[in-house]
Write a protein that holds these residues in place. Sequence first.
Motif, PDB file in Angstrom:
ATOM      1  N   ASN A  91     109.985  -0.924 -32.974  1.00 25.83           N
ATOM      2  CA  ASN A  91     110.508   0.450 -32.998  1.00 25.83           C
ATOM      3  C   ASN A  91     111.992   0.489 -32.665  1.00 25.83           C
ATOM      4  O   ASN A  91     112.746   1.264 -33.266  1.00 25.83           O
ATOM      5  CB  ASN A  91     109.728   1.340 -32.033  1.00 25.83           C
ATOM      6  N   ASP A  92     112.436  -0.322 -31.718  1.00 21.73           N
ATOM      7  CA  ASP A  92     113.860  -0.364 -31.375  1.00 21.73           C
ATOM      8  C   ASP A  92     114.692  -0.884 -32.546  1.00 21.73           C
ATOM      9  O   ASP A  92     115.792  -0.384 -32.811  1.00 21.73           O
ATOM     10  CB  ASP A  92     114.087  -1.223 -30.134  1.00 21.73           C
ATOM     11  N   ALA A  93     114.178  -1.875 -33.266  1.00 20.55           N
ATOM     12  CA  ALA A  93     114.896  -2.407 -34.424  1.00 20.55           C
ATOM     13  C   ALA A  93     114.979  -1.347 -35.530  1.00 20.55           C
ATOM     14  O   ALA A  93     116.024  -1.209 -36.187  1.00 20.55           O
ATOM     15  CB  ALA A  93     114.203  -3.660 -34.948  1.00 20.55           C
ATOM     16  N   ILE A  94     113.912  -0.588 -35.705  1.00 23.62           N
ATOM     17  CA  ILE A  94     113.911   0.471 -36.718  1.00 23.62           C
ATOM     18  C   ILE A  94     114.930   1.546 -36.359  1.00 23.62           C
ATOM     19  O   ILE A  94     115.713   1.991 -37.212  1.00 23.62           O
ATOM     20  CB  ILE A  94     112.505   1.078 -36.864  1.00 23.62           C
ATOM     21  N   LYS A  95     114.952   1.967 -35.096  1.00 23.63           N
ATOM     22  CA  LYS A  95     115.911   2.989 -34.661  1.00 23.63           C
ATOM     23  C   LYS A  95     117.342   2.511 -34.836  1.00 23.63           C
ATOM     24  O   LYS A  95     118.207   3.252 -35.292  1.00 23.63           O
ATOM     25  CB  LYS A  95     115.675   3.349 -33.191  1.00 23.63           C
ATOM     26  N   ASN A 106     124.540   3.957 -39.331  1.00 27.61           N
ATOM     27  CA  ASN A 106     125.619   4.716 -39.986  1.00 27.61           C
ATOM     28  C   ASN A 106     125.658   6.174 -39.540  1.00 27.61           C
ATOM     29  O   ASN A 106     126.342   6.985 -40.157  1.00 27.61           O
ATOM     30  CB  ASN A 106     125.454   4.653 -41.511  1.00 27.61           C
ATOM     31  N   LYS A 107     124.928   6.510 -38.480  1.00 24.64           N
ATOM     32  CA  LYS A 107     124.865   7.893 -37.998  1.00 24.64           C
ATOM     33  C   LYS A 107     125.111   7.936 -36.485  1.00 24.64           C
ATOM     34  O   LYS A 107     124.259   8.379 -35.719  1.00 24.64           O
ATOM     35  CB  LYS A 107     123.492   8.488 -38.316  1.00 24.64           C
ATOM     36  N   PRO A 108     126.298   7.513 -36.038  1.00 27.28           N
ATOM     37  CA  PRO A 108     126.516   7.424 -34.591  1.00 27.28           C
ATOM     38  C   PRO A 108     126.518   8.787 -33.891  1.00 27.28           C
ATOM     39  O   PRO A 108     126.056   8.903 -32.756  1.00 27.28           O
ATOM     40  CB  PRO A 108     127.871   6.731 -34.458  1.00 27.28           C
ATOM     41  N   PHE A 109     127.047   9.818 -34.555  1.00 24.33           N
ATOM     42  CA  PHE A 109     127.088  11.136 -33.917  1.00 24.33           C
ATOM     43  C   PHE A 109     125.694  11.746 -33.789  1.00 24.33           C
ATOM     44  O   PHE A 109     125.375  12.373 -32.777  1.00 24.33           O
ATOM     45  CB  PHE A 109     128.024  12.077 -34.680  1.00 24.33           C
ATOM     46  N   LEU A 110     124.869  11.561 -34.793  1.00 22.71           N
ATOM     47  CA  LEU A 110     123.491  12.048 -34.723  1.00 22.71           C
ATOM     48  C   LEU A 110     122.736  11.316 -33.610  1.00 22.71           C
ATOM     49  O   LEU A 110     122.002  11.948 -32.835  1.00 22.71           O
ATOM     50  CB  LEU A 110     122.783  11.844 -36.066  1.00 22.71           C
ATOM     51  N   LYS A 111     122.955  10.016 -33.513  1.00 25.30           N
ATOM     52  CA  LYS A 111     122.303   9.240 -32.462  1.00 25.30           C
ATOM     53  C   LYS A 111     122.737   9.723 -31.080  1.00 25.30           C
ATOM     54  O   LYS A 111     121.907   9.927 -30.193  1.00 25.30           O
ATOM     55  CB  LYS A 111     122.634   7.754 -32.623  1.00 25.30           C
ATOM     56  N   LEU A 112     124.031   9.944 -30.897  1.00 21.21           N
ATOM     57  CA  LEU A 112     124.543  10.426 -29.620  1.00 21.21           C
ATOM     58  C   LEU A 112     123.981  11.804 -29.285  1.00 21.21           C
ATOM     59  O   LEU A 112     123.514  12.039 -28.165  1.00 21.21           O
ATOM     60  CB  LEU A 112     126.072  10.474 -29.643  1.00 21.21           C
TER      61      LEU A 112
END
Length: 92
Positions: free
Chosen positions: A31-35, A41-47
């Motif tokens: 699951n961590d590898a998938i996330k 390519n979506k650092p702001f969404l992740k933050l």
Amino acid sequence: MKDHEYLKERLENRIIWKDYYEGLIKMWIINDAIKEEYYRNKPFLKLFLNLYFLPLNMFKYFQKLRDKHYYGKVTTEIEVIKRALKYYNDKY
């Protein structure tokens, strides 16, 4: 001799639990590898999502710590039970 049978049953149970925790840890890694791949390519969404779900993420983190603790405890218990069974087998 009853203790000997009880230890065998307990050992079987703990081996099942060890397998369960090993599978759980493997799923966390997947699951961590998938996330990581999804949010590469979506650092702001992740933050944003990490901040938004901070309490839930903290809860999940502590659950992982608890499960790792239980895994270590079960592994140690298996070793101790095996030694006790060996002692009973040598004694009788």
